[in-house]
Design an enzyme around this catalytic site. Structure first.
Site, mmCIF file in Angstrom:
data_model
loop_
_atom_site.group_PDB
_atom_site.id
_atom_site.type_symbol
_atom_site.label_atom_id
_atom_site.label_comp_id
_atom_site.label_asym_id
_atom_site.label_seq_id
_atom_site.Cartn_x
_atom_site.Cartn_y
_atom_site.Cartn_z
ATOM 1 N N TYR A 1 37.913 10.678 23.372
ATOM 2 C CA TYR A 1 38.009 12.087 22.974
ATOM 3 C C TYR A 1 38.944 12.264 21.781
ATOM 4 O O TYR A 1 39.990 11.629 21.704
ATOM 5 C CB TYR A 1 38.530 12.951 24.133
ATOM 6 N N TRP B 1 39.493 14.669 17.740
ATOM 7 C CA TRP B 1 38.903 15.416 16.620
ATOM 8 C C TRP B 1 38.490 14.536 15.455
ATOM 9 O O TRP B 1 37.748 14.953 14.588
ATOM 10 C CB TRP B 1 39.886 16.488 16.159
HETATM 11 N N1 LIG Z 1 49.923 20.871 26.162
HETATM 12 C C1 LIG Z 1 48.814 21.028 25.453
HETATM 13 N N2 LIG Z 1 48.051 19.953 25.148
HETATM 14 C C2 LIG Z 1 46.936 20.099 24.425
HETATM 15 C C3 LIG Z 1 46.534 21.376 23.955
HETATM 16 C C4 LIG Z 1 47.346 22.494 24.286
HETATM 17 O O1 LIG Z 1 47.037 23.643 23.931
HETATM 18 N N3 LIG Z 1 48.481 22.278 25.018
HETATM 19 N N4 LIG Z 1 45.396 21.502 23.205
HETATM 20 C C5 LIG Z 1 44.350 20.527 23.458
HETATM 21 C C6 LIG Z 1 43.235 20.626 22.519
HETATM 22 S S1 LIG Z 1 42.488 22.150 22.375
HETATM 23 C C7 LIG Z 1 42.748 19.561 21.859
HETATM 24 S S2 LIG Z 1 41.281 19.711 20.979
HETATM 25 C C8 LIG Z 1 43.395 18.224 21.930
HETATM 26 C C9 LIG Z 1 43.383 17.476 20.594
HETATM 27 O O2 LIG Z 1 43.565 16.130 20.811
HETATM 28 P P1 LIG Z 1 43.111 15.047 19.723
HETATM 29 O O3 LIG Z 1 41.838 15.477 19.082
HETATM 30 O O4 LIG Z 1 43.135 13.721 20.381
HETATM 31 O O5 LIG Z 1 44.295 15.161 18.659
HETATM 32 P P2 LIG Z 1 44.333 14.708 17.142
HETATM 33 O O6 LIG Z 1 45.768 14.663 16.758
HETATM 34 O O7 LIG Z 1 43.432 15.549 16.325
HETATM 35 O O8 LIG Z 1 43.814 13.210 17.209
HETATM 36 C C10 LIG Z 1 42.874 12.696 16.351
HETATM 37 C C11 LIG Z 1 43.290 11.274 16.018
HETATM 38 O O9 LIG Z 1 42.232 10.644 15.323
HETATM 39 C C12 LIG Z 1 42.744 9.913 14.215
HETATM 40 N N5 LIG Z 1 41.668 9.832 13.217
HETATM 41 C C13 LIG Z 1 41.271 10.775 12.325
HETATM 42 N N6 LIG Z 1 40.232 10.332 11.611
HETATM 43 C C14 LIG Z 1 39.959 9.082 12.046
HETATM 44 C C15 LIG Z 1 38.983 8.107 11.703
HETATM 45 O O10 LIG Z 1 38.143 8.304 10.834
HETATM 46 N N7 LIG Z 1 38.979 6.940 12.407
HETATM 47 C C16 LIG Z 1 39.890 6.676 13.377
HETATM 48 N N8 LIG Z 1 39.810 5.494 14.007
HETATM 49 N N9 LIG Z 1 40.843 7.577 13.717
HETATM 50 C C17 LIG Z 1 40.869 8.747 13.061
HETATM 51 C C18 LIG Z 1 43.944 10.694 13.762
HETATM 52 O O11 LIG Z 1 44.835 9.846 13.046
HETATM 53 C C19 LIG Z 1 44.501 11.211 15.095
HETATM 54 O O12 LIG Z 1 45.461 10.328 15.618
HETATM 55 O O13 LIG Z 1 44.746 18.370 22.376
HETATM 56 C C20 LIG Z 1 44.826 19.082 23.609
HETATM 57 N N10 LIG Z 1 46.166 19.012 24.148
HETATM 58 N N1 LIG Z 2 46.790 25.098 12.795
HETATM 59 C C1 LIG Z 2 46.044 24.672 13.825
HETATM 60 N N2 LIG Z 2 44.933 25.374 14.171
HETATM 61 C C2 LIG Z 2 44.221 24.986 15.253
HETATM 62 C C3 LIG Z 2 44.526 23.815 15.974
HETATM 63 C C4 LIG Z 2 45.693 23.095 15.584
HETATM 64 O O1 LIG Z 2 46.059 22.071 16.190
HETATM 65 N N3 LIG Z 2 46.415 23.553 14.514
HETATM 66 N N4 LIG Z 2 43.719 23.409 17.019
HETATM 67 C C5 LIG Z 2 42.359 23.942 17.046
HETATM 68 C C6 LIG Z 2 41.712 23.710 18.338
HETATM 69 S S1 LIG Z 2 41.082 22.143 18.649
HETATM 70 C C7 LIG Z 2 41.518 24.681 19.241
HETATM 71 S S2 LIG Z 2 40.677 24.339 20.684
HETATM 72 C C8 LIG Z 2 42.008 26.047 19.017
HETATM 73 C C9 LIG Z 2 42.765 26.498 20.251
HETATM 74 O O2 LIG Z 2 42.820 27.861 20.349
HETATM 75 P P1 LIG Z 2 43.787 28.488 21.445
HETATM 76 O O3 LIG Z 2 43.784 27.630 22.647
HETATM 77 O O4 LIG Z 2 43.424 29.897 21.653
HETATM 78 O O5 LIG Z 2 45.175 28.362 20.654
HETATM 79 P P2 LIG Z 2 46.692 28.329 21.139
HETATM 80 O O6 LIG Z 2 47.501 28.405 19.894
HETATM 81 O O7 LIG Z 2 46.921 27.169 22.021
HETATM 82 O O8 LIG Z 2 46.870 29.643 21.978
HETATM 83 C C10 LIG Z 2 46.716 30.912 21.388
HETATM 84 C C11 LIG Z 2 47.767 31.849 21.925
HETATM 85 O O9 LIG Z 2 47.515 32.187 23.274
HETATM 86 C C12 LIG Z 2 48.719 32.722 23.795
HETATM 87 N N5 LIG Z 2 48.745 32.548 25.242
HETATM 88 C C13 LIG Z 2 49.104 31.437 25.925
HETATM 89 N N6 LIG Z 2 48.965 31.656 27.264
HETATM 90 C C14 LIG Z 2 48.518 32.924 27.405
HETATM 91 C C15 LIG Z 2 48.175 33.736 28.536
HETATM 92 O O10 LIG Z 2 48.233 33.326 29.682
HETATM 93 N N7 LIG Z 2 47.732 34.994 28.272
HETATM 94 C C16 LIG Z 2 47.640 35.487 27.018
HETATM 95 N N8 LIG Z 2 47.165 36.723 26.877
HETATM 96 N N9 LIG Z 2 47.961 34.744 25.948
HETATM 97 C C17 LIG Z 2 48.372 33.487 26.134
HETATM 98 C C18 LIG Z 2 49.833 31.961 23.118
HETATM 99 O O11 LIG Z 2 50.849 32.858 22.704
HETATM 100 C C19 LIG Z 2 49.140 31.250 21.976
HETATM 101 O O12 LIG Z 2 49.783 31.379 20.731
HETATM 102 O O13 LIG Z 2 42.879 26.108 17.900
HETATM 103 C C20 LIG Z 2 42.353 25.429 16.759
HETATM 104 N N10 LIG Z 2 43.139 25.749 15.599
HETATM 105 MO MO LIG Z 3 40.642 21.969 20.907
#
Ligand SMILES: Nc1nc2c(c(=O)[nH]1)N[C@H]1C(S)=C(S)[C@@H](COP(=O)(O)OP(=O)(O)OC[C@H]3O[C@@H](n4cnc5c(=O)[nH]c(N)nc54)[C@H](O)[C@@H]3O)O[C@H]1N2
Ligand SMILES: Nc1nc2c(c(=O)[nH]1)N[C@H]1C(S)=C(S)[C@@H](COP(=O)(O)OP(=O)(O)OC[C@H]3O[C@@H](n4cnc5c(=O)[nH]c(N)nc54)[C@H](O)[C@@H]3O)O[C@H]1N2
Ligand SMILES: [Mo]
Length: 765
Positions: A109, A111
């Site tokens: 898993y 991005w």
């Molecule tokens: N506590 C908490 N944890 C969370 C979240 C949260 O809200 N709270 N959010 C979650 C969400 S929504 C998401 S989507 C996940 C994201 O989790 P990930 O998608 O695992 O996070 P990234 O840092 O985007 O990791 C992508 C990795 O791929 C590598 N990469 C990029 N391009 C390439 C390539 O071409 N080849 C190879 N081999 N590697 C490459 C980058 O260097 C990076 O280390 O995290 C989740 N974790």
């Molecule tokens: N710059 C940047 N942009 C991103 C990403 C990133 O890593 N960096 N990740 C991308 C990815 S993979 C995803 S999936 C999306 C994630 O999108 P989200 O999961 O929606 O993003 P978050 O910033 O984790 O959360 C949004 C807001 O929800 C609020 N929140 C938390 N808990 C609660 C709750 O219980 N109730 C309410 N009402 N609000 C709450 C927090 O204040 C937080 O700032 O973002 C994407 N956009």
């Molecule tokens: Mo995500």
């Protein structure tokens, strides 16, 4: 000066060139609100955190495959490519012969990067399917784990409800009120999976607000809606949005303000829900006074808000974050019920759009033709896990788990293969994940930089960064087709994932099945040719590849802003039933009810969470998305670094909460709970709930160990604190957004940040 070259990333389509050895990046000229995250590239290419050569963990090389407590602590040995690929091919053969491919976890898993061809997950899945013969996969995402499972039962597939629904164009023109549960933070809409040439959110909100549209930010943190939207702010207790929504509906129903004819015509399952709402069975009517005790929004304010919605074009938004929490299915379902009770679903700019504003590929028109993708082949293995259950899988082989109405068993995994993701970024409870990873026999990772995940790996293969290769940038929701030109030579001995898999396939005797005889450039041409054909079918002539490659960026036409399946259903529910079991909006679901899950009953319900603040850990930790980067990617880059303080991640704390603990702005604090601890730098912020602190994800995990081997992150990674349990038995999604913590001033000697320093290497003995 050389000619500008075109490229694309999840945070923008751009052009770049070298000026005096400095990479200069210019966002797409049409981009009204370009993302500064692009600037992380400028100093990333030759950063010391890059991996220069293939590496094998010392203990693995000396003792062979097997569980090993040294993972994450060991030294590495540099080996020549040929030798490491032979070793890895041999190990893949061994595991397959002894345990079958059902012992290989290839979910991988993450991005990865934006191009269509070098998409790392497609590459690894294609390799495991076509060459090895299959693998155990993961289902769903960390983004929307709960929503992906509940939505099809009650409204429709995630893709339709999030991505092909209400657009920003509609909001600018039609919407009277946006109820943004979880906000619509501009920090988040910087990002769009696969690339984006124009960020429209800020302008669209400004235009709508200038027309008189009311934006209500419902979030513990005020900045979750931008100033341009002129937001009102309601700050409920985290995790209690379902209670607030129930009370809004209670007001509407008890005052006869709900849209009965919409409910009759388009919904089913109302009576069972109404019994719950009015407290007929449990003697607990879900009134504003009831909700006030849970979410701490005054009852009168709830009632006033509910009444103000009637007769207005109302859009209910529920961000991804709300469902990345215990019982995360409930707010997703209840948001749809609220919009249905208002009779708004399917109207332009109204109704329900799950996750709008959380990513920049939502709220857009879709292109007439979709982009071509690399085929991943066919997996012979049925076994899977819900993606966030990885540690459970590693620690509990053979044990049962519930998921979407059925029971399955965790497979016994011997080898895990990762390319394009960072589990030591994304998974909750990193101490527990480390335990799981240490049980593997072999852990293989392709990476471009020394992330925490690579330090826990046995075989680390250096991968190119996107800027070091050619690709095709194209998504379903952006009108720009981008040539992704090579901007730099590969770092050290780094290779493309594709060429690594080609070499491995050659060792294992499956090169043709993997490569189909094409090199990387030929694949890019091939994918472009397929894209061109798809457009030709739609009557749109795209230029030949050479011309596309020369001009760099093309604009393609987009489809009608037609509101997707919800509009079609509203216009004619008989001809266009929803793809739910009943064909209607399911206010309650007999199917979900039949699963018998206490933690996800047959209609939306407010269920009390377990992981809440208490005397010992009195604060909510909101572990949300970072502003300065995408997850952990390029955390060492210039822009991400510019948003740190003393090199550490910044956590935000309310001034009153800080004063009560003798903490001053700018100091280093220790954030802790029963699972772990981390250090971070404090910024005071009065525009948040006093019982909430914010520490975004993505600071590279930088552990120091205590005597028991427990890791504290000295850099500010919140996943050392979060809890590793599923949202419910239904979806088993990630619950990483919220947990309970305490915070104190850090008085000890400050450990240095070493996350970007390569691990120690030794020569072979
Ligand atoms: N506590 C908490 N944890 C969370 C979240 C949260 O809200 N709270 N959010 C979650 C969400 S929504 C998401 S989507 C996940 C994201 O989790 P990930 O998608 O695992 O996070 P990234 O840092 O985007 O990791 C992508 C990795 O791929 C590598 N990469 C990029 N391009 C390439 C390539 O071409 N080849 C190879 N081999 N590697 C490459 C980058 O260097 C990076 O280390 O995290 C989740 N974790
Ligand atoms: N710059 C940047 N942009 C991103 C990403 C990133 O890593 N960096 N990740 C991308 C990815 S993979 C995803 S999936 C999306 C994630 O999108 P989200 O999961 O929606 O993003 P978050 O910033 O984790 O959360 C949004 C807001 O929800 C609020 N929140 C938390 N808990 C609660 C709750 O219980 N109730 C309410 N009402 N609000 C709450 C927090 O204040 C937080 O700032 O973002 C994407 N956009
Ligand atoms: Mo995500």
């Amino acid at each position: 000066m050389t000619a500008m070259k075109s490229h694309s990333a999840h945070w923008g389509v751009f052009t770049a060139d070298w000026q005096q050895d400095q990479l200069v990046i210019q966002p797409h000229p049409n981009d009204r609100d370009p993302s500064p995250i692009l600037q992380n590239f400028t100093d990333a290419l030759r950063h010391r955190a890059r991996i220069a050569a293939p590496m094998v963990r010392k203990g693995w090389l000396e003792r062979g495959p097997g569980a090993d407590r040294m993972r994450g602590r060991d030294q590495f040995v540099q080996l020549p490519w040929d030798e490491v690929l032979d070793l890895l091919a041999e190990e893949l053969r061994r595991v397959k012969e002894l345990h079958g491919v059902e012992s290989v976890f290839g979910g991988s898993y993450g991005w990865s990067s934006a191009g269509r061809f070098h998409h790392a997950q497609s590459q690894v899945h294609r390799f495991l399917n076509n060459v090895l013969g299959g693998y155990v996969r993961s289902r769903h995402s960390y983004s929307a784990g709960a929503a992906e499972v509940i939505l099809p039962h009650v409204l429709g597939p995630l893709e339709q409800i999030a991505r092909r629904n209400v657009t920003w164009e509609q909001i600018a023109v039609h919407t009277d009120i946006v109820l943004a549960f979880g906000g619509m933070a501009l920090k988040n809409s910087q990002t769009a999976s696969g690339g984006i040439s124009n960020h429209v959110e800020r302008d669209s909100m400004r235009t709508a607000a200038a027309r008189g549209c009311r934006f209500v930010c419902i979030s513990p943190i005020y900045s979750d809606l931008p100033a341009e939207s002129k937001p009102e702010w309601l700050a409920p207790v985290p995790g209690t949005d379902t209670a607030l929504m129930l009370a809004l509906v209670h007001v509407l129903v008890s005052e006869g303000l709900h849209d009965r004819s919409f409910i009759d015509r388009y919904c089913d399952g109302w009576p069972a829900f109404e019994d719950y709402l009015l407290g007929r069975n449990d003697n607990v009517p879900k009134t504003p006074a009831w909700a006030e005790r849970i979410c701490e929004i005054p009852a009168e304010q709830i009632a006033t808000l509910a009444r103000s919605l009637v007769g207005k074009r109302v859009l209910v938004g529920v961000s991804h974050s709300l469902q990345r929490a215990e019982h995360g299915e409930q707010p997703v379902w209840m948001g749809a019920v609220l919009a249905a009770v208002l009779g708004q679903i399917g109207l332009p700019g109204g109704g329900y759009n799950y996750a709008l504003g959380t990513l920049a590929h939502y709220g857009r028109r879709n292109n007439l033709a979709g982009p071509a993708a690399l085929s991943q082949g066919v997996n012979s293995i049925q076994n899977f896990i819900p993606v966030a259950r990885i540690t459970d899988m590693l620690l509990k082989p053979g044990e049962p788990f519930d998921y979407d109405g059925q029971q399955y068993n965790y497979p016994h995994i011997r080898l895990a293969y990762w390319a394009g993701g960072n589990p030591f970024h994304h998974q909750q409870d990193l101490n527990r994940l480390a335990e799981g990873i240490r049980r593997l026999e072999t852990f293989v990772v392709h990476e471009s930089a020394w992330t925490a995940t690579t330090r826990f790996a046995d075989i680390v293969l250096p991968a190119t960064l996107t800027l070091e290769r050619e690709d095709l940038g194209s998504t379903a929701t952006d009108p720009t087709l981008a040539a992704m030109h090579r901007l730099a030579e590969p770092y050290g001995q780094a290779r493309d994932d594709y060429s690594i898999f080609c070499e491995l396939a050659r060792c294992l005797g499956g090169l043709d099945a993997f490569s189909e005889g094409r090199n990387a450039h030929e694949w890019v041409e091939h994918l472009y040719a397929r894209t061109r054909l798809a457009w030709k079918d739609k009557g749109v002539a795209l230029p030949e590849f050479e011309e596309f490659w020369r001009v760099g960026q093309l604009t393609v036409p987009q489809g009608e802003d037609d509101g997707g399946i919800l509009r079609a259903f509203r216009d004619d529910p008989i001809a266009h039933p929803l793809p739910t079991p009943s064909g209607r909006i399911q206010i309650s679901s007999p199917r979900v009810d039949s699963f018998g899950y206490d933690d996800c009953p047959g209609h939306p319900s407010y269920l009390t969470p377990v992981d809440v603040p208490n005397a010992e850990y009195p604060l909510w930790l909101v572990a949300n998305q970072p502003e300065g980067r995408l997850h952990s990617q390029l955390d060492f880059g210039a822009y991400s670094q510019s948003l740190k303080l003393h090199g550490r991640e910044i956590c935000r704390l309310h001034p009153d909460a800080a004063a009560a603990r003798g903490i001053a702005d700018g100091e280093i604090v220790r954030i802790f709970n029963a699972r772990g601890a981390c250090l971070a730098a404090v910024r005071l912020d009065a525009a948040m709930r006093v019982d909430v602190m914010r520490l975004p994800t993505g600071a590279w995990f930088d552990p120091v160990e205590d005597e028991q081997g427990r890791m504290m992150c000295v850099h500010g990674n919140p996943n050392v604190l979060t809890r590793d349990v599923g949202t419910s038995s239904l979806a088993q999604g990630s619950t990483g957004q919220l947990t309970a913590v305490q915070v104190e001033r850090f008085a000890g000697t400050l450990p240095a940040i070493t996350a970007y320093d390569p691990p120690r290497t030794v020569s072979r003995t």
